[in-house]
Design a protein around this motif. Structure first.
Motif, PDB file in Angstrom:
ATOM      1  N   ILE A   4       0.851  -1.198   0.000  1.00 58.41           N
ATOM      2  CA  ILE A   4       0.000   0.000   0.000  1.00 58.41           C
ATOM      3  C   ILE A   4       0.884   1.244   0.000  1.00 58.41           C
ATOM      4  CG2 ILE A   4      -1.767   1.308   1.269  1.00 58.41           C
ATOM      5  CD1 ILE A   4      -2.705  -1.393   2.426  1.00 58.41           C
ATOM      6  N   LYS A   5       0.541   2.171  -0.914  1.00 60.64           N
ATOM      7  CA  LYS A   5       1.370   3.384  -1.044  1.00 60.64           C
ATOM      8  C   LYS A   5       0.612   4.597  -0.506  1.00 60.64           C
ATOM      9  CE  LYS A   5       4.908   1.824  -3.542  1.00 60.64           C
ATOM     10  NZ  LYS A   5       4.758   1.395  -4.926  1.00 60.64           N
ATOM     11  N   ALA A   6       1.368   5.494   0.134  1.00 61.40           N
ATOM     12  CA  ALA A   6       0.812   6.787   0.502  1.00 61.40           C
ATOM     13  C   ALA A   6       1.391   7.792  -0.485  1.00 61.40           C
ATOM     14  CB  ALA A   6       1.208   7.147   1.921  1.00 61.40           C
ATOM     15  N   LYS A   7       0.542   8.716  -0.973  1.00 59.31           N
ATOM     16  CA  LYS A   7       1.025   9.675  -1.974  1.00 59.31           C
ATOM     17  C   LYS A   7       0.920  11.099  -1.437  1.00 59.31           C
ATOM     18  CE  LYS A   7      -0.478   6.935  -5.860  1.00 59.31           C
ATOM     19  NZ  LYS A   7      -1.593   6.666  -6.726  1.00 59.31           N
ATOM     20  N   MET A  13       5.359   6.971  -0.875  1.00 56.02           N
ATOM     21  CA  MET A  13       6.091   6.129   0.080  1.00 56.02           C
ATOM     22  C   MET A  13       5.202   4.948   0.420  1.00 56.02           C
ATOM     23  SD  MET A  13       5.833   8.509   3.493  1.00 56.02           S
ATOM     24  CE  MET A  13       5.694  10.102   2.723  1.00 56.02           C
ATOM     25  N   THR A  14       5.816   3.866   0.846  1.00 57.75           N
ATOM     26  CA  THR A  14       4.986   2.727   1.234  1.00 57.75           C
ATOM     27  C   THR A  14       4.421   3.012   2.622  1.00 57.75           C
ATOM     28  OG1 THR A  14       6.740   1.524   2.360  1.00 57.75           O
ATOM     29  CG2 THR A  14       6.523   1.150  -0.020  1.00 57.75           C
ATOM     30  N   ILE A  15       3.354   2.300   2.936  1.00 57.96           N
ATOM     31  CA  ILE A  15       2.738   2.508   4.260  1.00 57.96           C
ATOM     32  C   ILE A  15       3.700   2.062   5.360  1.00 57.96           C
ATOM     33  CG2 ILE A  15       1.492   0.304   4.436  1.00 57.96           C
ATOM     34  CD1 ILE A  15      -0.913   2.194   5.362  1.00 57.96           C
ATOM     35  N   ASP A  16       4.591   1.129   5.053  1.00 61.35           N
ATOM     36  CA  ASP A  16       5.601   0.707   6.038  1.00 61.35           C
ATOM     37  C   ASP A  16       6.621   1.822   6.290  1.00 61.35           C
ATOM     38  OD1 ASP A  16       4.615  -1.963   6.394  1.00 61.35           O
ATOM     39  OD2 ASP A  16       5.325  -2.358   4.374  1.00 61.35           O
ATOM     40  N   GLN A  17       6.996   2.506   5.198  1.00 58.32           N
ATOM     41  CA  GLN A  17       7.911   3.651   5.387  1.00 58.32           C
ATOM     42  C   GLN A  17       7.227   4.730   6.233  1.00 58.32           C
ATOM     43  OE1 GLN A  17       8.592   4.318   1.166  1.00 58.32           O
ATOM     44  NE2 GLN A  17      10.767   3.831   1.405  1.00 58.32           N
ATOM     45  N   LEU A  18       5.940   4.911   5.967  1.00 58.46           N
ATOM     46  CA  LEU A  18       5.176   5.905   6.734  1.00 58.46           C
ATOM     47  C   LEU A  18       5.183   5.536   8.222  1.00 58.46           C
ATOM     48  CD1 LEU A  18       3.382   8.415   6.447  1.00 58.46           C
ATOM     49  CD2 LEU A  18       1.439   6.912   6.091  1.00 58.46           C
ATOM     50  N   ALA A  19       5.002   4.255   8.508  1.00 57.53           N
ATOM     51  CA  ALA A  19       5.005   3.789   9.902  1.00 57.53           C
ATOM     52  C   ALA A  19       6.388   3.975  10.539  1.00 57.53           C
ATOM     53  CB  ALA A  19       4.579   2.325   9.954  1.00 57.53           C
ATOM     54  N   GLU A  20       7.441   3.698   9.749  1.00 56.38           N
ATOM     55  CA  GLU A  20       8.819   3.805  10.241  1.00 56.38           C
ATOM     56  C   GLU A  20       9.157   5.198  10.763  1.00 56.38           C
ATOM     57  OE1 GLU A  20      11.697   2.083  10.541  1.00 56.38           O
ATOM     58  OE2 GLU A  20      10.684   0.182  10.160  1.00 56.38           O
ATOM     59  N   ILE A  21       8.577   6.216  10.133  1.00 53.91           N
ATOM     60  CA  ILE A  21       8.973   7.586  10.490  1.00 53.91           C
ATOM     61  C   ILE A  21       8.070   8.201  11.561  1.00 53.91           C
ATOM     62  CG2 ILE A  21      10.155   8.042   8.291  1.00 53.91           C
ATOM     63  CD1 ILE A  21       7.662   9.582   7.390  1.00 53.91           C
ATOM     64  N   GLN A  22       7.232   7.399  12.177  1.00 57.66           N
ATOM     65  CA  GLN A  22       6.440   7.932  13.289  1.00 57.66           C
ATOM     66  C   GLN A  22       7.349   8.131  14.503  1.00 57.66           C
ATOM     67  OE1 GLN A  22       3.347   9.007  12.620  1.00 57.66           O
ATOM     68  NE2 GLN A  22       4.117   8.350  10.632  1.00 57.66           N
TER      69      GLN A  22
END
Ligand code: HEM
Length: 151
Positions: A4-7, A13-22
């Protein structure tokens, strides 16, 4: 790993990358220390609503930490019960002496958890002065100084 991608308009970015930067503990603990300090000076100044607001925001940081770093969840709940709740009670009762005692216990409590988690060199200390960007007195006494127009 999820596809799943966030735009954004900058890119994807992938949703995992999004989670990583929390935010993790370093950022959330910085927030925690600042909120704790602000709560102290607000209570001291008689701005009890501000004191409650600051501690509520500290709790919000704990809630985020429980999601992003779940291994700390149990400790954060225990800290809340043992140390934050008595501070909230003193705020509710507008009891400065009770607040100060509970606040100092909370400092010792933070030492306990920093030791337990392998950070014996992390020691919260109360800054000597209140942060200058917040009014810490009773809200009804606040007056915004009107600057005289010059010339
Ligand atoms: C259950 C309660 C707590 C736990 C489990 C905990 C855990 C931690 C951990 C793991 C770190 C290291 C973060 C990192 O750099 O990766 C840290 C740092 C820190 N903690 Fe806590 N802590 C707790 C409560 C508190 C409280 C109540 C305060 C303040 C009143 C506090 C203030 C700080 C500060 C100022 C830092 C240093 C942050 C920085 O890097 O500037 N902590 N804590």
């Amino acid at each position: 790993m999820s596809d799943i991608k966030a735009k954004t308009h900058h890119g994807e970015m992938t949703i995992d990358q999004l989670a990583e930067i929390q935010p993790g503990m370093a950022a959330l603990m910085k927030e925690t220390g600042e909120r704790y300090t602000n709560a102290y000076y607000a209570a001291k100044g008689g701005n009890w609503k501000m004191a409650a607001h600051q501690l509520n925001q500290l709790r919000a940081a704990f809630r985020t930490a429980k999601v992003t770093r779940p291994k700390y969840a149990e400790d954060l709940d225990a800290y809340d019960k043992e140390y934050l709740q008595p501070i909230f009670k003193a705020i509710h009762d507008q009891d400065w002496d009770g607040f100060e005692k509970a606040f100092r216990k909370g400092e010792e409590g933070s030492d306990v958890y920093h030791d337990k988690r392998g950070y014996p060199y992390v020691r919260y200390v109360l800054p000597k002065e209140a942060p200058s960007s917040l009014y810490m007195g009773p809200p009804e006494k606040f007056r915004r100084e009107q600057k005289k127009e010059e010339g």
